[in-house]
Design an enzyme around this catalytic site. Structure first.
Site, mmCIF file in Angstrom:
data_model
loop_
_atom_site.group_PDB
_atom_site.id
_atom_site.type_symbol
_atom_site.label_atom_id
_atom_site.label_comp_id
_atom_site.label_asym_id
_atom_site.label_seq_id
_atom_site.Cartn_x
_atom_site.Cartn_y
_atom_site.Cartn_z
ATOM 1 N N SER A 105 8.430 -14.100 -53.894
ATOM 2 C CA SER A 105 9.845 -14.080 -54.250
ATOM 3 C C SER A 105 10.624 -15.152 -53.478
ATOM 4 C CB SER A 105 10.431 -12.709 -53.919
ATOM 5 O OG SER A 105 11.846 -12.743 -53.920
ATOM 6 N N TYR A 128 14.953 -17.950 -57.788
ATOM 7 C CA TYR A 128 16.358 -17.676 -58.080
ATOM 8 C C TYR A 128 17.089 -18.979 -57.793
ATOM 9 C CZ TYR A 128 15.881 -12.551 -58.182
ATOM 10 O OH TYR A 128 15.556 -11.266 -58.511
ATOM 11 N N THR A 155 13.384 -16.199 -62.748
ATOM 12 C CA THR A 155 13.854 -14.860 -63.126
ATOM 13 C C THR A 155 15.195 -14.982 -63.825
ATOM 14 O OG1 THR A 155 12.624 -13.839 -61.348
ATOM 15 C CG2 THR A 155 14.462 -12.582 -62.230
ATOM 16 N N LYS A 215 10.825 -14.953 -66.494
ATOM 17 C CA LYS A 215 10.618 -13.528 -66.174
ATOM 18 C C LYS A 215 11.895 -12.748 -66.451
ATOM 19 C CE LYS A 215 9.561 -10.450 -62.257
ATOM 20 N NZ LYS A 215 10.840 -9.868 -61.860
ATOM 21 N N HIS A 239 12.972 -5.771 -64.734
ATOM 22 C CA HIS A 239 13.212 -5.800 -63.290
ATOM 23 C C HIS A 239 12.975 -4.412 -62.684
ATOM 24 C CE1 HIS A 239 15.093 -9.058 -60.705
ATOM 25 N NE2 HIS A 239 14.980 -8.089 -59.820
HETATM 26 C C1 FMN Z 1 12.413 -3.715 -53.998
HETATM 27 C C2 FMN Z 1 12.274 -4.665 -55.149
HETATM 28 C C3 FMN Z 1 12.608 -5.998 -54.959
HETATM 29 C C4 FMN Z 1 12.476 -6.901 -56.014
HETATM 30 N N1 FMN Z 1 12.757 -8.216 -55.792
HETATM 31 C C5 FMN Z 1 12.579 -9.109 -56.801
HETATM 32 C C6 FMN Z 1 12.770 -10.500 -56.565
HETATM 33 O O1 FMN Z 1 13.092 -10.917 -55.469
HETATM 34 N N2 FMN Z 1 12.579 -11.341 -57.611
HETATM 35 C C7 FMN Z 1 12.213 -10.897 -58.867
HETATM 36 O O2 FMN Z 1 12.052 -11.697 -59.785
HETATM 37 N N3 FMN Z 1 11.986 -9.585 -59.100
HETATM 38 C C8 FMN Z 1 12.157 -8.689 -58.102
HETATM 39 N N4 FMN Z 1 11.901 -7.364 -58.346
HETATM 40 C C9 FMN Z 1 11.388 -6.945 -59.662
HETATM 41 C C10 FMN Z 1 9.846 -6.980 -59.697
HETATM 42 O O3 FMN Z 1 9.370 -8.305 -59.740
HETATM 43 C C11 FMN Z 1 9.272 -6.256 -60.936
HETATM 44 O O4 FMN Z 1 9.920 -6.753 -62.091
HETATM 45 C C12 FMN Z 1 9.398 -4.745 -60.907
HETATM 46 O O5 FMN Z 1 9.311 -4.227 -59.589
HETATM 47 C C13 FMN Z 1 8.275 -4.137 -61.749
HETATM 48 O O6 FMN Z 1 8.413 -2.771 -61.868
HETATM 49 P P1 FMN Z 1 7.575 -1.708 -60.982
HETATM 50 O O7 FMN Z 1 8.243 -1.661 -59.657
HETATM 51 O O8 FMN Z 1 7.736 -0.455 -61.792
HETATM 52 O O9 FMN Z 1 6.124 -2.146 -60.916
HETATM 53 C C14 FMN Z 1 12.044 -6.439 -57.296
HETATM 54 C C15 FMN Z 1 11.699 -5.097 -57.461
HETATM 55 C C16 FMN Z 1 11.818 -4.204 -56.414
HETATM 56 C C17 FMN Z 1 11.405 -2.778 -56.634
#
Ligand code: FMN
Length: 340
Positions: A105, A128, A155, A215, A239
């Site tokens: 990330s 980002y 994203t 994404k 997300h």
């Molecule tokens: C705590 C947390 C932080 C996240 N941070 C980012 C991020 O920095 N960039 C991003 O593209 N997605 C981020 N996501 C989304 C994840 O990439 C992903 O889409 C999502 O967690 C998938 O669902 P799941 O948690 O049910 O496996 C984040 C998700 C969580 C839970």
């Protein structure tokens, strides 16, 4: 005992303070989409074929030409140092050992260079845009290319920050977390690409020596636009329910995106992937690979790098078992006919 991906959450919850746990676990508003992501997988049914020789089972595939041992990877999630002092370096090492794609990330606790040094496996960088189509965004892209990341995952579902009430109730502030990639602490939650739009994609493709993955695509219309604008891959994601609440489960929109993309780009999915049966379901519906978010940070919090290694091993074992019982000895043999 950790027997499956869900088993890490309870231990992680005990170890993390209430604020960090809320940050990882929460989703926006009523968390309808969060629940739906898992429920929609549970509604799907598999159609096994029998008397297929599955003795030489092979889970390997390629993602934009990069070989991976398993058709799943680690989704980009922010600030792993909240879960363990080694942060993303631990998570990335475990992914590399498993031969799984690791997506770092922008909001990582460790710098992308440190993560690359820890992880000699397949890796992508999630972007980002920091100043939209500006020099700070370009600098991140160039650093990622120089550090051996093989794709930029832009994203696109963060046009505005969403409200996650469990954190608000606790007064927990994401913006106080130090970032390894950005000069200052991370911005108001995740930095929103407020002004980044379709026409800026041409700019990004121009400055990026790496293929660009989008994404956060949830509709056929945007899937088509993504490939029309030169995306090398489309990543179906809501997300993890953390942006617009009440959008469908990602698995329920996968097929329409796959149909719109029509083979012009690879398609991935995340959101609610917890079992090997989820992996084969998504592959049957047209995903080339899936990604896992929360369970990986829970595994890191529960048992450090070894926890992430175990989580990846458990998912690999379940995927192999599901493939064997489905009568699909390798990834290409998993087809639309294997799922209802
Ligand atoms: C705590 C947390 C932080 C996240 N941070 C980012 C991020 O920095 N960039 C991003 O593209 N997605 C981020 N996501 C989304 C994840 O990439 C992903 O889409 C999502 O967690 C998938 O669902 P799941 O948690 O049910 O496996 C984040 C998700 C969580 C839970």
């Amino acid at each position: 005992m950790f027997l499956n991906l869900r088993d890490f959450e309870a231990v992680a919850r005990e170890r993390l303070g209430p604020g960090a746990y809320a940050y990882y676990a929460a989703a926006s508003l009523d968390e309808v989409t969060l629940r739906e992501n898992e429920l929609a997988f549970a509604r799907r049914r598999l159609r096994p074929r029998v008397l297929v020789d599955v003795s030489a089972l092979d889970t390997a595939t390629t993602l934009l030409g990069t070989p991976v041992a398993v058709p799943f990877g680690v989704a980009p999630t922010a600030v792993h140092a909240l879960a363990h002092a080694d942060g993303e370096c631990a998570t990335a090492r475990a992914a590399a050992a498993a031969g799984a794609m690791f997506c770092a990330s922008t909001m990582s606790s460790r710098s992308l260079e440190e993560i690359a040094q820890a992880c000699d496996g397949p890796r992508w960088f999630q972007l980002y845009p920091q100043d939209n189509a500006g020099p700070r965004t370009e600098a991140l892209v160039r650093r990622a290319a120089a550090a051996g990341y093989s794709a930029i995952v832009l994203t696109v579902d963060l046009a505005a920050p969403a409200r996650r009430e469990p954190e608000l109730r606790l007064g927990w502030m994401f913006s106080e977390q130090p970032s390894g990639n950005l000069a200052s602490a991370v911005g108001a939650d995740d930095v929103p690409p407020m002004r980044f739009s379709w026409r800026d994609l041409a700019w990004l493709r121009g400055v990026s020596p790496l293929p660009v993955v989008l994404k956060g695509i949830m509709t056929a219309e945007d899937g088509r636009l993504a490939v029309d604008h030169g995306a090398a891959a489309v990543w179906v994601s809501n997300h993890g329910g953390r942006q617009l609440d009440r959008v469908p489960a990602s698995i329920d929109v996968l097929e329409e995106v796959v149909a719109a993309v029509a083979g012009r780009a690879e398609v991935y999915l995340d959101g609610g992937v917890r079992r090997g049966t989820d992996v084969v379901t998504a592959l049957a519906l047209g995903a080339r690979a899936v990604f896992v978010g929360r369970p990986m940070i829970y595994a890191l919090a529960a048992a450090a790098e070894a926890g992430v290694a175990l989580a990846l091993q458990l998912l690999a074992d379940e995927t192999r078992n599901a493939m064997a019982l489905l009568g699909t000895p390798d990834v290409p043999s998993i087809t639309r006919a294997h799922v209802i």
